[in-house]
Design a protein around this motif. Structure first.
Motif, short mmCIF file in Angstrom:
data_model
loop_
_atom_site.label_atom_id
_atom_site.label_comp_id
_atom_site.label_asym_id
_atom_site.label_seq_id
_atom_site.Cartn_x
_atom_site.Cartn_y
_atom_site.Cartn_z
N GLY A 301 4.02 -1.70 -0.51
CA GLY A 301 2.91 -2.29 -1.26
C GLY A 301 3.21 -2.42 -2.75
N ASP A 323 -2.46 -4.64 7.36
CA ASP A 323 -3.29 -3.44 7.31
C ASP A 323 -2.82 -2.47 6.21
N GLY A 325 -1.74 -3.60 3.46
CA GLY A 325 -1.91 -4.36 2.22
C GLY A 325 -0.70 -5.19 1.86
#
Ligand code: MCA
Ligand code: AMP
Length: 529
Positions: A301, A323, A325
């Protein structure tokens, strides 16, 4: 953002923009920054080495490549490419000569690659997993003058094939010599021969010019907003278009930097990203599958961009990353074309789709077969010494425009313009991002004395995308080999990623009226891994 060699046309400079069809402007504009007015023109043809030199000459102390525990700056890199070019020149190489290069990722290898291109030599990147027979085919086909290789036993093999080849490592440990003028190649000069099985047959050498490679790298720099502030974690091998034509070439064109790792290890990827504050990661779906299962997955991320390609990224995997990100951006390319289609940087990165044609790429579907046809400055010139194969790889344009390259992939385009790959017209298995041509595996396995007939097919696999499964008919009176026997038997003939992972014993191969094996039936019959 990456600045193209010729700036995007501004309002009022009309002439060139008017020459571009409105349809093209509409489709390519998807890849332009938000707020852009959609008026866009490609830079004029140029050379990859010219574009690199222009970029890397500035700020020579900036970090460029990290490997073996240290950084190489732009200035050091350029200097080293000059030294190596001087050595190759002094060894008698002239523009157009072929240089076979193969080794684990290293700064030496990147320097050798760029030095060859600056001198006008043609680089032939080769997978280090190839067996002697696979290597022999390439050597006989492209007749290299020099081989720069870092694998045990390869020097002896190469000299056996052709005692005239100069063989050394990718450090190019040859006597120094005067450095000739560099970067004099023309945009249409050949730069790389990438071996691929293409749609059919034994591996053929796809000849990519300086312009093809420049256009391919340019398109992704533009579409992915690749800037000199970017740092890519690059663990893809530098002998295929994904690692080389996108990862390395894009880094040098954008003036960014790259952390080179030898092979894939999930922990090393996370460590490299954290330690070097990387901004991008490029990988094949198998790598994403392994990263998704790792407890550090959320660390992805911190990157501004994760790109997947070389094989389909399953919608399920796309969703798993969403999920965490991470909106993985899937794109589609080929050895013959560098990159073709990409999900948008801005806008929806749609699971299961490869997105929109990249700037410069014209794409259409064959109305009869749904085969994806493409053309553009990134599309290769033809196959090395194979005019027959080149002719069948292209179809003429209905309106007398440039011909279209037949990708061998089947596609659909939805109402929003997203391209989806729905199948393959060519017989190809893609395992972990490596291509496996089934007929080659059939032939190697068929020589086993306990086998009457055999055909392999790609069976779906969560980790590998597809796995090679051998369907075997036993020879009468022979004990059936095990899968391990089969693998050991074929290991001397095939690179190990081509060896079957599973075996299914059957009474007879399904064939059509002409006796051709119905491989799709085998594929459907193969149990999921
Ligand atoms: C390794 N093995 C494989 C594969 N890779 N078997 C099947 N499929 C594979 N892809 C085998 C090895 O031969 C070995 O077998 C065993 O698995 C373990 O080897 P190891 O090296 O440890 O494997 P790995 O490190 O886990 O490698 C998996 C990998 C690697 C990292 C996913 O396959 C990889 O780097 N793939 C990327 C390929 C790539 O760059 N493709 C781009 C093509 P044994 O034990 O029997 O010896 S360019 C392209 O497609 C176009 C242009 C595009 O769109 O990008
Ligand atoms: P190569 O011959 O190694 O260049 O492999 C090119 C082939 O990889 C293409 O013709 C496709 O079949 C496949 N490929 C590349 N990217 C994707 C993708 N994102 N989804 C599905 N297939 C892909």
């Amino acid at each position: 953002m990456y600045v193209p060699a010729m700036p995007v046309k501004s309002e009022g400079t009309g002439a060139t923009v008017a020459a571009v069809s409105p349809d093209r402007i509409r489709r390519w504009s998807v890849h332009l920054p938000t707020g852009h007015d959609g008026r866009f023109d490609l830079p004029p043809p140029g050379t990859l080495v010219g574009a690199w030199a222009a970029c890397l000459i500035d700020e020579p102390d900036r970090q460029l490549l990290h490997a073996d525990g240290g950084w190489t700056t732009r200035g050091e890199f350029l200097e080293r490419t000059s030294t190596v070019a001087g050595r190759l020149f002094s060894a008698g190489l002239v523009a157009g000569d072929r240089v076979l290069i193969s080794g684990p990722s290293s700064v030496d290898l990147a320097v050798a690659h760029v030095a060859c291109l600056r001198l006008g030599l043609i680089v032939v990147p080769v997978n280090g997993a190839y067996t002697g027979a696979e290597l022999a085919h390439i050597v006989a086909d492209c007749r290299p003058s020099v081989a720069l290789v870092d694998h045990d036993g390869w020097s002896e093999l190469l000299l056996d094939f052709d005692p005239g080849i100069i063989v050394t490592g990718t450090a190019v440990d040859l006597p120094d010599g005067p450095v000739p003028p560099l970067d004099l190649v023309a945009s249409g000069d050949p730069a790389i021969i990438g071996y691929t099985s293409g749609t059919t047959g034994a591996p053929k050498g796809a000849v990519l010019t300086q312009e093809n490679l420049l256009a391919g790298a340019h398109a992704v720099c533009l579409a992915w907003r690749w800037t000199d502030a970017d740092r890519v974690l690059l663990c893809l091998p530098l002998f295929h278009m994904h690692g080389l034509g996108v990862g390395l070439h894009g880094t040098l064109l954008a003036g960014g930097s790259a952390v080179l790792q030898q092979g894939f290890g999930a922990d090393r990827v996370f460590d490299g990203i954290a330690e070097h504050e990387c901004t991008m990661f490029f990988g094949v779906p198998t790598m994403y599958h392994r990263l998704a299962d790792h407890d550090r997955v959320a660390e992805l991320g911190r990157l501004r961009l994760c790109v997947a390609g070389s094989a389909p990224l399953s919608a399920a995997l796309h969703t798993r990353f969403a999920d965490f990100g991470v909106a993985v951006l899937e794109r589609y390319g080929m050895t013959e074309t560098v990159m073709l289609v990409s999900n948008p940087f801005d806008g929806e990165r749609r699971a299961g789709s490869v997105g929109f044609p990249l700037p410069g790429v014209d794409l259409r579907l064959d109305p009869a077969t749904a085969e994806i046809l493409v053309r553009g400055p990134n599309v290769f010139d033809g196959y090395w010494d194979r005019p027959d194969a080149t002719v069948v790889a292209f179809v003429a344009d209905d309106d007398d425009g440039p011909s279209w390259f037949r990708t061998g992939d089947l596609g659909s385009i939805d109402g929003d313009g997203y391209v989806t790959i729905i199948g393959r017209a060519k017989e190809l298995i893609i395992s972990g991002g490596f291509n496996v041509f089934p007929a080659e595996v059939d032939e190697a396995l068929a020589a086993h004395p306990a086998i009457a007939e055999v055909a392999v097919a790609g069976a779906p696999s969560e980790e590998w995308g597809e796995e090679v499964v051998a369907f075997v008919v036993a020879a009468e009176g022979q004990a059936m080999p095990t899968i391990d026997d089969l693998r050991e038997f074929a290991r001397g003939h095939l690179a190990s990623h081509k060896l079957p992972r599973r075996m299914v014993i059957i009474d007879a191969l399904p064939r059509n009226a002409l006796g051709k094996v119905l491989r799709h039936e085998l594929r459907e019959a193969a149990p999921h891994a």
